[in-house]
Design a protein around this motif. Structure first.
Motif, PDB file in Angstrom:
ATOM      1  N   UNK A  71      22.430  32.346  48.223  1.00 30.90           N
ATOM      2  CA  UNK A  71      23.461  31.460  47.694  1.00 30.90           C
ATOM      3  C   UNK A  71      24.886  31.822  48.104  1.00 30.90           C
ATOM      4  N   UNK A  72      25.082  32.993  48.657  1.00 28.54           N
ATOM      5  CA  UNK A  72      26.444  33.470  48.897  1.00 28.54           C
ATOM      6  C   UNK A  72      26.509  34.340  50.152  1.00 28.54           C
ATOM      7  N   UNK A  73      27.590  34.162  50.897  1.00 29.03           N
ATOM      8  CA  UNK A  73      27.916  35.067  52.003  1.00 29.03           C
ATOM      9  C   UNK A  73      29.356  35.525  51.771  1.00 29.03           C
ATOM     10  N   UNK A  74      29.591  36.823  51.854  1.00 31.57           N
ATOM     11  CA  UNK A  74      30.942  37.350  51.650  1.00 31.57           C
ATOM     12  C   UNK A  74      31.355  38.122  52.896  1.00 31.57           C
ATOM     13  N   UNK A  75      32.538  37.756  53.405  1.00 32.53           N
ATOM     14  CA  UNK A  75      33.115  38.389  54.586  1.00 32.53           C
ATOM     15  C   UNK A  75      34.410  39.092  54.187  1.00 32.53           C
ATOM     16  N   UNK A  76      34.673  40.231  54.811  1.00 34.21           N
ATOM     17  CA  UNK A  76      35.921  40.958  54.591  1.00 34.21           C
ATOM     18  C   UNK A  76      36.604  41.169  55.932  1.00 34.21           C
ATOM     19  N   UNK A  77      37.918  41.028  55.924  1.00 31.27           N
ATOM     20  CA  UNK A  77      38.704  41.323  57.120  1.00 31.27           C
ATOM     21  C   UNK A  77      38.507  42.796  57.454  1.00 31.27           C
ATOM     22  N   UNK A  78      38.420  43.132  58.723  1.00 28.50           N
ATOM     23  CA  UNK A  78      38.110  44.509  59.115  1.00 28.50           C
ATOM     24  C   UNK A  78      39.197  45.506  58.726  1.00 28.50           C
ATOM     25  N   UNK A  79      40.450  45.067  58.637  1.00 26.02           N
ATOM     26  CA  UNK A  79      41.516  46.012  58.278  1.00 26.02           C
ATOM     27  C   UNK A  79      42.311  45.612  57.032  1.00 26.02           C
ATOM     28  N   UNK A  80      42.371  44.339  56.702  1.00 23.99           N
ATOM     29  CA  UNK A  80      43.156  43.869  55.553  1.00 23.99           C
ATOM     30  C   UNK A  80      42.258  43.580  54.353  1.00 23.99           C
ATOM     31  N   UNK A  81      42.857  43.480  53.188  1.00 27.33           N
ATOM     32  CA  UNK A  81      42.117  43.131  51.969  1.00 27.33           C
ATOM     33  C   UNK A  81      42.097  41.620  51.821  1.00 27.33           C
ATOM     34  N   UNK A 146      23.842  34.975  30.443  1.00 29.86           N
ATOM     35  CA  UNK A 146      22.625  35.292  29.700  1.00 29.86           C
ATOM     36  C   UNK A 146      21.574  36.033  30.514  1.00 29.86           C
ATOM     37  N   UNK A 147      21.612  35.903  31.828  1.00 25.12           N
ATOM     38  CA  UNK A 147      20.616  36.572  32.677  1.00 25.12           C
ATOM     39  C   UNK A 147      21.161  36.665  34.092  1.00 25.12           C
ATOM     40  N   UNK A 148      20.562  37.530  34.893  1.00 24.04           N
ATOM     41  CA  UNK A 148      21.004  37.682  36.275  1.00 24.04           C
ATOM     42  C   UNK A 148      20.773  36.377  37.036  1.00 24.04           C
ATOM     43  N   UNK A 149      21.776  35.959  37.777  1.00 21.15           N
ATOM     44  CA  UNK A 149      21.687  34.755  38.585  1.00 21.15           C
ATOM     45  C   UNK A 149      22.806  34.799  39.618  1.00 21.15           C
ATOM     46  N   UNK A 150      22.812  33.866  40.543  1.00 23.29           N
ATOM     47  CA  UNK A 150      23.780  33.901  41.639  1.00 23.29           C
ATOM     48  C   UNK A 150      25.213  33.669  41.172  1.00 23.29           C
ATOM     49  N   UNK A 151      25.415  32.937  40.100  1.00 20.91           N
ATOM     50  CA  UNK A 151      26.780  32.701  39.617  1.00 20.91           C
ATOM     51  C   UNK A 151      27.318  33.952  38.927  1.00 20.91           C
ATOM     52  N   UNK A 152      26.506  34.584  38.097  1.00 21.47           N
ATOM     53  CA  UNK A 152      26.934  35.818  37.439  1.00 21.47           C
ATOM     54  C   UNK A 152      27.228  36.908  38.472  1.00 21.47           C
ATOM     55  N   UNK A 153      26.382  37.021  39.480  1.00 20.22           N
ATOM     56  CA  UNK A 153      26.607  38.034  40.523  1.00 20.22           C
ATOM     57  C   UNK A 153      27.941  37.794  41.227  1.00 20.22           C
ATOM     58  N   UNK A 154      28.220  36.544  41.608  1.00 17.76           N
ATOM     59  CA  UNK A 154      29.485  36.264  42.276  1.00 17.76           C
ATOM     60  C   UNK A 154      30.666  36.515  41.340  1.00 17.76           C
ATOM     61  N   UNK A 155      30.528  36.198  40.076  1.00 18.35           N
ATOM     62  CA  UNK A 155      31.610  36.466  39.121  1.00 18.35           C
ATOM     63  C   UNK A 155      31.929  37.961  39.103  1.00 18.35           C
ATOM     64  N   UNK A 156      30.904  38.788  38.999  1.00 13.03           N
ATOM     65  CA  UNK A 156      31.104  40.245  38.984  1.00 13.03           C
ATOM     66  C   UNK A 156      31.755  40.714  40.293  1.00 13.03           C
ATOM     67  N   UNK A 157      31.298  40.171  41.413  1.00 11.65           N
ATOM     68  CA  UNK A 157      31.873  40.541  42.705  1.00 11.65           C
ATOM     69  C   UNK A 157      33.340  40.120  42.793  1.00 11.65           C
ATOM     70  N   UNK A 158      33.639  38.896  42.382  1.00 14.61           N
ATOM     71  CA  UNK A 158      35.027  38.420  42.406  1.00 14.61           C
ATOM     72  C   UNK A 158      35.916  39.247  41.494  1.00 14.61           C
ATOM     73  N   UNK A 159      35.432  39.544  40.298  1.00 16.58           N
ATOM     74  CA  UNK A 159      36.228  40.351  39.362  1.00 16.58           C
ATOM     75  C   UNK A 159      36.532  41.719  39.959  1.00 16.58           C
ATOM     76  N   UNK A 160      35.535  42.331  40.611  1.00 16.00           N
ATOM     77  CA  UNK A 160      35.787  43.633  41.243  1.00 16.00           C
ATOM     78  C   UNK A 160      36.823  43.502  42.366  1.00 16.00           C
ATOM     79  N   UNK A 161      36.649  42.513  43.237  1.00 16.97           N
ATOM     80  CA  UNK A 161      37.584  42.335  44.353  1.00 16.97           C
ATOM     81  C   UNK A 161      39.006  42.131  43.827  1.00 16.97           C
ATOM     82  N   UNK A 162      39.166  41.270  42.826  1.00 21.17           N
ATOM     83  CA  UNK A 162      40.497  40.976  42.278  1.00 21.17           C
ATOM     84  C   UNK A 162      41.089  42.196  41.590  1.00 21.17           C
TER      85      UNK A 162
END
Length: 176
Positions: A71-81, A146-162
């Protein structure tokens, strides 16, 4: 500060609700504008862009894929945030519908006559003014924790990145 660029009004409404902070989200004029906003206009500053997986996205060569699932692909710039997040399997609406299906629900449960009707509503100028759309998003927001799913996972990932911003650590991110 509007750190997260999105390509449509439905994305802006949803991600503002998901992150409990609508002021983080900026609506761009399409997927190319989101990608350019992160890659060019942010001038190396911290930035996130969220676009649909649909079509063949031209991810700039300076970005490396750091995460992928169905459901998700995440890319990061090689040198910038700077981060580009692709959601799908095709478009935002399919991404949301995937969550509904896993939870034994459907767009019809919220008054839409079909998935096409849901897509039409989400493409409007202010989709949250459609009570059916608003109720569907309310359901997702109220239940995805309420349970592990693709939206909860992305939320956790976004919160960490931010939260991490310039202190982003790939090892910590991959543990999420």
């Amino acid at each position: 500060m509007k750190l997260v660029g999105v390509e449509c009004w439905a994305d802006m409404y949803f991600f503002g609700r998901m992150l409990n902070n609508k002021s983080l989200i900026r609506k761009e004029s399409g997927d190319d504008a989101v990608i350019d906003g992160v890659n060019i206009r942010s001038k190396g500053s911290f930035s996130i862009g969220i676009v649909d997986i649909d079509k063949n996205k031209k991810i700039p060569i300076a970005f490396t894929k750091i995460h992928e699932n169905e459901n998700t692909q995440i890319f990061k710039h090689t040198t910038n945030c700077q981060f580009l997040i692709l959601i799908g399997p095709r478009q935002f609406e399919h991404w949301i519908n995937g969550y509904l299906l896993v939870n034994n629900s459907s767009v019809e449960h919220f008054g839409f006559s079909s998935f096409v009707d849901f897509m039409k509503s989400s493409k409007s100028l202010k989709p949250e003014r459609d009570e059916r759309f608003k109720n569907l998003i309310d359901f997702v927001i109220e239940n995805f924790n309420n349970e592990e799913n693709h939206i909860l996972k992305l939320k956790k990932q976004l919160e960490y990145i931010i939260e991490a911003k310039y202190n982003f650590d790939i090892a910590i991110f991959l543990e999420i």
